[in-house]
Write an enzyme that holds these catalytic residues in place. Structure first.
Site, short mmCIF file in Angstrom:
data_model
loop_
_atom_site.label_atom_id
_atom_site.label_comp_id
_atom_site.label_asym_id
_atom_site.label_seq_id
_atom_site.Cartn_x
_atom_site.Cartn_y
_atom_site.Cartn_z
N ARG A 1 -87.03 76.14 -3.32
CA ARG A 1 -87.78 75.70 -2.41
C ARG A 1 -89.31 75.74 -2.19
O ARG A 1 -88.94 76.33 -1.02
CB ARG A 1 -86.81 73.96 -1.40
CG ARG A 1 -87.90 72.84 -0.68
CD ARG A 1 -87.84 71.97 -1.51
NE ARG A 1 -88.52 71.34 -0.97
CZ ARG A 1 -89.68 70.51 -1.37
NH1 ARG A 1 -89.90 69.78 -2.39
NH2 ARG A 1 -89.92 69.56 -0.57
N GLU B 1 -54.39 67.67 11.97
CA GLU B 1 -53.64 68.50 11.85
C GLU B 1 -54.50 68.73 13.27
O GLU B 1 -53.79 70.13 13.38
CB GLU B 1 -54.43 70.23 10.81
CG GLU B 1 -53.64 69.40 8.97
CD GLU B 1 -51.64 69.21 9.26
OE1 GLU B 1 -51.30 69.80 10.54
OE2 GLU B 1 -51.28 68.77 8.33
N LEU C 1 -46.32 71.60 10.12
CA LEU C 1 -47.78 71.75 10.61
C LEU C 1 -48.12 72.96 11.62
O LEU C 1 -49.68 73.11 10.82
CB LEU C 1 -47.89 70.71 12.04
CG LEU C 1 -47.69 68.92 11.78
CD1 LEU C 1 -47.09 68.38 13.32
CD2 LEU C 1 -48.22 68.85 11.30
N PHE D 1 -52.36 67.57 28.96
CA PHE D 1 -52.28 66.63 27.78
C PHE D 1 -52.14 64.90 28.43
O PHE D 1 -53.01 64.20 28.15
CB PHE D 1 -51.34 66.86 26.90
CG PHE D 1 -51.58 67.95 26.43
CD1 PHE D 1 -52.07 68.15 24.58
CD2 PHE D 1 -50.27 69.12 26.87
CE1 PHE D 1 -52.00 68.89 24.74
CE2 PHE D 1 -50.61 70.10 26.19
CZ PHE D 1 -51.67 70.71 24.82
C1 LIG Z 1 -58.29 62.06 6.60
C2 LIG Z 1 -57.49 62.24 7.92
C3 LIG Z 1 -55.60 62.10 7.28
C4 LIG Z 1 -54.70 62.05 8.01
N1 LIG Z 1 -53.43 62.41 7.25
C5 LIG Z 1 -51.94 62.64 8.24
C6 LIG Z 1 -51.41 62.38 7.81
O1 LIG Z 1 -50.76 63.41 6.63
N2 LIG Z 1 -49.87 62.09 8.56
C7 LIG Z 1 -50.36 62.29 9.53
O2 LIG Z 1 -49.33 61.62 10.49
N3 LIG Z 1 -51.20 61.74 10.21
C8 LIG Z 1 -52.69 62.31 8.86
N4 LIG Z 1 -53.79 61.41 9.98
C9 LIG Z 1 -54.00 61.05 11.07
C10 LIG Z 1 -54.23 61.94 12.58
O3 LIG Z 1 -53.61 62.97 12.69
C11 LIG Z 1 -54.59 61.48 13.67
O4 LIG Z 1 -55.55 60.79 13.23
C12 LIG Z 1 -55.19 62.07 15.22
O5 LIG Z 1 -53.79 62.85 15.25
C13 LIG Z 1 -55.84 61.27 15.74
O6 LIG Z 1 -55.43 60.36 16.19
P1 LIG Z 1 -55.78 58.80 16.70
O7 LIG Z 1 -56.75 59.15 15.23
O8 LIG Z 1 -54.54 57.63 17.38
O9 LIG Z 1 -56.92 58.59 17.51
P2 LIG Z 1 -56.10 59.07 18.66
O10 LIG Z 1 -55.06 59.44 19.51
O11 LIG Z 1 -56.40 57.20 19.63
O12 LIG Z 1 -57.99 59.84 19.78
C14 LIG Z 1 -58.63 59.28 19.87
C15 LIG Z 1 -59.72 60.54 20.49
O13 LIG Z 1 -59.15 60.73 21.07
C16 LIG Z 1 -58.71 62.01 21.77
N5 LIG Z 1 -57.35 62.39 22.82
C17 LIG Z 1 -56.82 62.00 22.61
N6 LIG Z 1 -55.43 62.30 23.67
C18 LIG Z 1 -56.54 63.13 24.14
C19 LIG Z 1 -56.27 63.24 25.62
N7 LIG Z 1 -54.90 63.81 26.21
N8 LIG Z 1 -56.93 63.91 26.59
C20 LIG Z 1 -58.43 64.28 25.99
N9 LIG Z 1 -58.38 63.64 24.93
C21 LIG Z 1 -57.76 62.89 24.01
C22 LIG Z 1 -58.54 62.66 20.56
O14 LIG Z 1 -58.77 64.40 20.23
C23 LIG Z 1 -59.48 61.94 19.92
O15 LIG Z 1 -60.29 62.71 19.97
C24 LIG Z 1 -54.66 62.06 9.31
C25 LIG Z 1 -56.41 61.31 9.38
C26 LIG Z 1 -57.68 61.93 9.00
C27 LIG Z 1 -58.40 61.44 9.98
#
Ligand SMILES: Cc1cc2nc3c(=O)[nH]c(=O)nc-3n(C[C@H](O)[C@H](O)[C@H](O)COP(=O)(O)OP(=O)(O)OC[C@H]3O[C@@H](n4cnc5c(N)ncnc54)[C@H](O)[C@@H]3O)c2cc1C
Length: 176
Positions: free
Chosen positions: A60, A155, A31, A175
């Site tokens: 433009r 990431e 990572l 966290f």
């Molecule tokens: C295009 C794309 C490709 C991806 N590819 C991969 C992949 O190849 N492999 C893989 O494993 N994952 C992948 N992901 C997943 C990505 O790592 C997760 O979407 C990301 O870690 C956020 O997790 P979540 O979507 O469950 O959001 P959540 O964990 O539900 O978080 C929602 C929001 O809350 C915030 N948050 C969470 N915890 C806290 C805290 N303690 N304090 C304050 N704020 C917080 C987050 O920053 C976010 O803004 C991908 C995502 C996308 C969009």
């Protein structure tokens, strides 16, 4: 025909996946490598946006003058060039630390957080310079902007990298 994949009894020797890795150090190291690449990649996207916007603003004409001749336009371009330059210098600096074997995960967090955030801001500002053309796929800007929205989340989200830096600065993990 079924698309179900049956993995019962499948064994993968650890060395075959991540040679020499123990525990979570292997996956976490992967990572870190990916995030390091993003530090540079985000700046590439921002550069493409800025070059597109500079060319567009020169071509433009608005109110019988090139868009690039207006002070508000030039302020946008100057601010974006500053952030792009700072982000590129940060990427090069982190690259040199990496070559020296001195790069820490917290420094990678700083690079990923800053460069993706600023690249996204540059893409959004470039999009404004292109006006309505900015929301079409005729130009690469909106594609970069949408892609960077994804990069902001994967990431390590910008929030989590912020918390990594917060922990490094205060010694307190916020966290959970
Ligand atoms: C295009 C794309 C490709 C991806 N590819 C991969 C992949 O190849 N492999 C893989 O494993 N994952 C992948 N992901 C997943 C990505 O790592 C997760 O979407 C990301 O870690 C956020 O997790 P979540 O979507 O469950 O959001 P959540 O964990 O539900 O978080 C929602 C929001 O809350 C915030 N948050 C969470 N915890 C806290 C805290 N303690 N304090 C304050 N704020 C917080 C987050 O920053 C976010 O803004 C991908 C995502 C996308 C969009």
């Amino acid at each position: 025909m079924t698309s179900e994949l049956v993995l019962d009894g499948v064994r993968l020797p650890g060395e075959a996946v991540l040679p020499g890795a123990r525990g979570l150090s292997g996956p976490l190291g992967c990572l870190n490598e990916a995030r390091f690449g993003i530090v540079f990649g985000a700046m590439g996207a921002a550069l493409d946006c800025l070059e597109t916007a500079i060319a567009y603003a020169a071509d433009r004409e608005v109110f019988a003058r090139p868009l690039s001749s207006y002070q508000l336009t030039q302020e946008k371009l100057a601010d974006m060039a500053l952030e792009l330059g700072k982000g590129l210098l940060l990427a090069v600096h982190l690259g040199r630390l990496k070559e020296a074997g001195a790069l820490t995960p917290e420094q990678v967090s700083a690079g990923k957080l800053n460069n993706v955030r600023e690249a996204l801001e540059i893409a959004r500002t470039c999009r404004t310079l292109l006006g309505a053309s900015g929301i079409t796929l005729e130009y690469p800007v909106i594609r970069h902007a949408v892609n960077l929205e994804s990069v902001l989340t994967y990431e390590g989200t910008s929030e989590i990298h912020t918390l990594v830096l917060g922990k490094a600065l205060t010694g307190i993990a916020a966290f959970h």
